[in-house]
Motif scaffolding. Structure first.
Motif, PDB file in Angstrom:
ATOM      1  N   ARG A 307      30.357  14.823   1.559  1.00 46.84           N
ATOM      2  CA  ARG A 307      29.964  14.430   2.917  1.00 46.84           C
ATOM      3  C   ARG A 307      29.033  15.484   3.513  1.00 46.84           C
ATOM      4  N   LYS A 308      29.441  16.754   3.332  1.00 54.49           N
ATOM      5  CA  LYS A 308      28.598  17.838   3.859  1.00 54.49           C
ATOM      6  C   LYS A 308      27.232  17.839   3.187  1.00 54.49           C
ATOM      7  N   ALA A 309      27.251  17.569   1.871  1.00 54.51           N
ATOM      8  CA  ALA A 309      25.990  17.587   1.115  1.00 54.51           C
ATOM      9  C   ALA A 309      25.047  16.504   1.643  1.00 54.51           C
ATOM     10  N   PHE A 310      25.579  15.315   1.923  1.00 51.43           N
ATOM     11  CA  PHE A 310      24.729  14.234   2.441  1.00 51.43           C
ATOM     12  C   PHE A 310      24.116  14.670   3.779  1.00 51.43           C
ATOM     13  N   ARG A 311      24.946  15.296   4.620  1.00 51.97           N
ATOM     14  CA  ARG A 311      24.468  15.741   5.926  1.00 51.97           C
ATOM     15  C   ARG A 311      23.364  16.783   5.763  1.00 51.97           C
ATOM     16  N   LEU A 498      36.064  18.797  15.583  1.00 50.34           N
ATOM     17  CA  LEU A 498      36.813  18.345  14.413  1.00 50.34           C
ATOM     18  C   LEU A 498      35.971  17.380  13.564  1.00 50.34           C
ATOM     19  N   VAL A 499      35.287  16.450  14.247  1.00 49.44           N
ATOM     20  CA  VAL A 499      34.447  15.480  13.533  1.00 49.44           C
ATOM     21  C   VAL A 499      33.342  16.198  12.763  1.00 49.44           C
ATOM     22  N   ALA A 500      32.776  17.230  13.397  1.00 53.49           N
ATOM     23  CA  ALA A 500      31.698  17.985  12.750  1.00 53.49           C
ATOM     24  C   ALA A 500      32.228  18.809  11.571  1.00 53.49           C
ATOM     25  N   ASP A 501      33.393  19.438  11.763  1.00 52.65           N
ATOM     26  CA  ASP A 501      33.981  20.246  10.691  1.00 52.65           C
ATOM     27  C   ASP A 501      34.324  19.396   9.470  1.00 52.65           C
ATOM     28  N   GLU A 502      34.828  18.218   9.728  1.00 55.50           N
ATOM     29  CA  GLU A 502      35.200  17.325   8.630  1.00 55.50           C
ATOM     30  C   GLU A 502      33.983  16.647   8.012  1.00 55.50           C
ATOM     31  N   ALA A 503      32.804  16.855   8.622  1.00 52.34           N
ATOM     32  CA  ALA A 503      31.573  16.182   8.178  1.00 52.34           C
ATOM     33  C   ALA A 503      31.835  14.683   8.053  1.00 52.34           C
ATOM     34  N   LEU A 504      32.412  14.120   9.109  1.00 55.18           N
ATOM     35  CA  LEU A 504      32.766  12.701   9.101  1.00 55.18           C
ATOM     36  C   LEU A 504      31.545  11.826   9.333  1.00 55.18           C
ATOM     37  N   ILE A 505      30.548  12.402   9.983  1.00 54.44           N
ATOM     38  CA  ILE A 505      29.357  11.614  10.315  1.00 54.44           C
ATOM     39  C   ILE A 505      28.088  12.422  10.109  1.00 54.44           C
ATOM     40  N   LEU A 506      26.977  11.696   9.998  1.00 54.53           N
ATOM     41  CA  LEU A 506      25.655  12.292  10.120  1.00 54.53           C
ATOM     42  C   LEU A 506      25.051  11.755  11.418  1.00 54.53           C
ATOM     43  N   PRO A 507      25.053  12.543  12.499  1.00 49.96           N
ATOM     44  CA  PRO A 507      24.473  12.059  13.754  1.00 49.96           C
ATOM     45  C   PRO A 507      22.956  12.000  13.598  1.00 49.96           C
ATOM     46  N   LEU A 508      22.340  10.897  14.048  1.00 51.55           N
ATOM     47  CA  LEU A 508      20.894  10.773  13.872  1.00 51.55           C
ATOM     48  C   LEU A 508      20.130  10.859  15.191  1.00 51.55           C
ATOM     49  N   TYR A 509      20.294   9.887  16.072  1.00 54.63           N
ATOM     50  CA  TYR A 509      19.555   9.982  17.329  1.00 54.63           C
ATOM     51  C   TYR A 509      20.350   9.375  18.478  1.00 54.63           C
ATOM     52  N   VAL A 510      19.934   9.707  19.695  1.00 53.57           N
ATOM     53  CA  VAL A 510      20.588   9.172  20.879  1.00 53.57           C
ATOM     54  C   VAL A 510      19.826   7.920  21.317  1.00 53.57           C
TER      55      VAL A 510
END
Lengths: 543, 323
Positions: A307-311, A498-510
């Motif tokens: 997950r981190k690698a994809f991010r 927590l979401v960032a630490d777990e690399a649960l998502i790749l935030p893209l844009y607002v």
């Protein structure tokens, strides 16, 4: 020689007609501004599925709702709750009882009186099975009962404290519908001319696929606190035309056939900015940022390193620049910058855009070989992650964005990102069968917490990451029950971390709303919290 | 020639028509029946309980479920259900959209007008333009035919979506001759109809011109020329009849292009119509509406191809007695 003259004449003629069009356009744009306040034509991208505010679900339809309907509560610039059809309210100490004082001078378009009984009828309508199961189960899950304790006094009892209840009452869902139409409307769920409210405009004509037309409600005198004026709307009529094609909307505006357009594509922003006759305004939307959510229920994203690698494999700034030409606001967290009261800015620049680290993480995770096409493999299987996007919900060129991400992760780290654009049924089936690794989503909830409640907790309606964490659920429950903004802010900061630490998502844009309009239009504003364009109540044409 | 022989000849002509007409109407009905059956079978094959499928995203209450079971006779045997369904169709009852909460017949009826107007205008534009193009370029100088062929190729290969945007950019946004959107009078029909007609015009024009050129090389053309007939007269009176037959064969394809193209063109120009209804029914899983649209397309198709078959008979008398 002859040919050249021909070309010159043709060019001259074209230039002349172009000039002609240019001199005509401003006249057309201010046209119709008589003593009656004028009329306005506004081209919108999306035709609403329904005009019933209580069935509302498309953020893009929000700008229509408050023409026809008023909610009980309004929002202010800093997210505070302001009086509207409810003039004041008191919350009991235990957070279970809300007492509302209502305006006593409000009438529905069908002549019915607005009072405590009508608000009760509207709230009770949500308890009718199947009327709006999602709202009943989520926003109103703590709703106990409503009772009219006076003609214009309403008492609402909750089953449990709920920090989001007032936000619900300020949303389109709390648009007050005449009890008569709740009973007798031919198409209650679809809304339309016979589902009426108390708003500044009266919906009097809807041609599916073409336009919806509103005329002024001459008796209107109860705008939300924060409006630029009192009394009836300025415009005598307003028409919203449905033009799904961006290029067509822009052309209609530049040629003066419509005075306002919503949904300006990034490719046209430069052109509109360069045109002195036109104005452009952008407003960030509230809620969650547009992100790729990683499905952790199976390989390869059950491994946090992948997950981190994809991010890290995506240089988000470069990708956004190429797709949106610098007009998109980069997201850093599950909550977007359009929700400043909860956004945790400390996450900025803490992750992402690091191909070297991405490759190292993938090597560590065992995806250390490459196949003939350069994709990483492990145990004979390619590192493939799939996304399914339901075509009707693709906006903002998200399909192109996905292709850009696809190219980026392939090139930088050998990840095979597969993008499928499908119909809603097929997408639903893929979700049901767990046949996806990436889920794309953004939500425009005015209270970002509502979005988090839908996406993050175990078993939540769109928890398509299948991520489960007792700590996370605890934080969210606590934040939902509280109506103390400072406390909620702190809790949501922990959630975001927590979401960032777990690399649960790749935030893209607002996500943002762009509106462009001719110079003759004034009074066009955005709703302070949702960031979507306001109703036409304060708009004027002409000088 | 006496009146008696005239009447008898007319009678004979009618008898000659009777068989082929009955045959074509019969096969038309068979196709409609097959389409209705296919739509019904697809309803049963869609995963999930039939009541769930019919409700789609609509209001889901016990009362509504009971209503759907009664309406579709879902508590009866499969064969009875199918029979009831066909019987309802014969009575013109297309069912009920549980999402829009209206009769499907109502929904289609309210949206069919703009689409029919658009399709007919486009068909007219396409045929007239193709005919004019073919008549003026066939058998003339080769470069003229080549130029026509090239523009036909462009018309066929550019998607109606792009044609629509280009037409709007020039004639609406720049010149301001036509309005962009909606179904508001004949003027608003011109650009969408042209966008929809160009691909038709391209294919039809090509087929017509080639047919004409082939006909002009036939022995009868040589004979006619030797009698001193003008070239224009030869094309219009003799060759055209031969060229028309393959062109008429294309009408089926033509109908399909119009129906499919209408969905796109209606969306580009922001017009009301069946295209919008079909699109939202498919995305919203509104099964009764989808089934009705399938039937309606089959009906249009059958009607058009029956008329085409009968037109054959009118154009070429040999076909009347051949079978």
């Amino acid at each position: 020689m002859k040919a050249r003259w021909g070309v010159l004449t043709l060019a001259g003629a074209l230039a002349l007609t172009a000039c002609g069009a240019q001199t005509q356009a401003p006249a057309a744009a201010v046209g119709g501004s008589g003593g009656d306040g004028g009329s306005l034509t506004w081209a919108v991208e999306t035709q609403p599925i329904t005009f019933n505010p209580q069935q509302w679900g498309q953020n893009k339809a929000r700008l229509l709702v408050h023409n026809q309907f008023d909610s009980l509560i309004a929002r202010g610039r800093n997210g505070e709750f302001l009086p509207w059809l409810a003039t004041s309210w008191e919350v009991s100490k235990d957070g279970l009882t809300y007492t509302f004082k209502l305006r006593d001078d409000v009438t529905f378009h069908d002549g019915e009186k607005f009072d405590a009984a009508s608000v009760k009828a509207n709230l009770d309508q949500f308890l009718v099975p199947g009327y709006n199961a999602a709202v009943a189960a989520i926003q109103l899950r703590n709703f106990g009962r409503a009772e009219a304790t006076g003609t214009h006094t309403l008492k609402v009892t909750l089953k449990a404290p709920d920090g989001l209840f007032l936000d619900f009452l300020s949303s389109p869902y709390a648009g007050q519908v005449s009890p008569k139409s709740l009973k007798n409307a031919k198409d209650l769920k679809a809304g339309g001319v016979d589902v009426v409210g108390t708003g500044p405009f009266i919906l009097d004509r809807f041609t599916p696929g073409q336009e919806v037309h509103y005329r002024r409600n001459p008796n209107y005198d109860w705008p939300p606190t924060g409006s630029a004026h009192q009394g009836p709307a300025y415009l005598s009529e307003v028409t919203y035309r449905f033009l799904p094609e961006a290029a067509v909307r822009v052309g209609a505006l530049t040629s003066g056939q419509v005075q306002v357009i919503e949904g300006v594509p990034a490719t046209e922003i430069g052109l509109i900015k360069a045109d002195p006759r036109l104005r452009l305004e952008t407003s960030l939307n509230s809620g969650s940022a547009f992100s790729y959510y990683f499905n952790v229920s199976h390989a390869p994203f059950d491994d946090r390193r992948v997950r981190k690698a994809f991010r890290d494999a995506v240089d988000v700034d470069t990708v956004l620049d190429s797709v949106y030409q610098g007009t998109a606001k980069r997201a850093w967290s599950i909550i977007g910058q359009g929700s400043p009261q909860f956004y945790d800015a400390s996450l900025e620049n803490t992750f992402g855009g690091n191909p070297a680290r991405a490759n190292k993480l993938l090597d560590e995770a065992g995806w250390d070989r490459r196949d003939a096409e350069g994709f990483r493999v492990k145990d004979g299987r390619r590192l493939t992650v799939r996304t399914v996007a339901s075509a009707p919900f693709v906006r903002d060129r998200r399909d192109i964005l996905a292709q850009a991400v696809q190219a980026a992760v392939k090139q930088s780290s050998g990840i095979d990102f597969q993008v499928r654009l499908v119909d809603q049924g097929t997408a639903q089936k893929a979700y049901d069968d767990d046949q996806y690794e990436v889920f794309e989503n953004s939500r425009g909830d005015t209270d970002a917490g509502a979005a988090l409640n839908l996406i993050l907790p175990k078993g939540a309606a769109i928890n398509r990451t299948h991520f489960e964490s007792a700590e996370l659920d605890g934080l969210l429950t606590k934040a939902s029950a509280s109506s103390d903004t400072a406390e909620r802010r702190e809790l949501y900061a922990k959630v975001q971390k927590l979401v960032a630490d777990e690399a649960l998502i790749l935030p893209l844009y607002v996500p943002a709303d762009q509106v462009a309009y001719g110079a003759g239009v004034t009074g066009l504003t955005f709703e302070p919290v949702s960031g979507t364009p306001n109703s036409a109540y304060d708009i004027r044409t002409g000088t | 020639m006496s009146t008696l022989t005239l009447t008898r000849r007319r009678g004979l002509a009618v008898v000659g028509w009777l068989g082929p007409v009955a045959r074509r109407l019969g096969s038309g009905l068979a196709v409609l029946w097959a389409a209705a059956t296919a739509a019904y079978v697809s309803l049963l094959l869609v995963p999930g309980d039939t009541v769930d499928v019919l409700i789609g995203d609509g209001l889901d209450t016990p009362e509504r479920r009971a209503q759907i079971i009664a309406e579709w006779g879902l508590d009866r045997s499969a064969l009875r259900q199918y029979g009831d369904y066909l019987a309802r169709l014969l009575h013109g009852d297309l069912g009920h959209s549980y999402i829009l909460q209206r009769g499907v017949g109502d929904i289609l009826a309210s949206q069919i007008g703009p689409t029919v107007r658009l399709a007919l205008t486009a068909a007219l534009f396409g045929s007239v333009l193709a005919l004019a193009l073919a008549l003026t370029t066939a058998g003339r100088r080769p470069w003229l035919g080549g130029l026509a062929g090239l523009s036909e190729l462009v018309a066929v290969s550019v998607p109606p979506f792009l044609i629509g945007i280009l037409l709007l950019a020039v004639f609406s946004f720049t010149l301001g001759w036509f309005p962009v959107s909606g179904d508001q009078g004949p003027v608003s029909l011109v650009l969408p109809a042209v966008a929809l007609s160009l691909p038709i015009c391209g294919v039809l024009g090509q087929v017509l011109r080639e047919g004409l050129e082939r006909a002009l090389e036939e022995p009868f053309a040589v004979t006619a020329r030797s009698r001193g007939i003008t070239e224009r007269r030869l094309v219009a009176r003799h060759a055209l009849r031969h060229a028309l037959l393959p062109a008429v064969t294309l009408t089926g394809w033509f109908t399909g292009t119009l129906l499919g193209g209408a969905i796109i063109v209606e969306s580009v120009f922001g017009r009301p119509g069946l295209g919008q209804v079909t699109l939202s029914a498919v995305t919203g899983k509104d099964m009764p509406v989808v089934m009705a649209v399938v039937l309606l397309s089959a009906l249009v198709y059958v009607t058009v191809s029956t008329i085409v078959d009968l037109t054959y008979l009118a154009i070429d008398p040999r076909l009347r007695s051949s079978r």
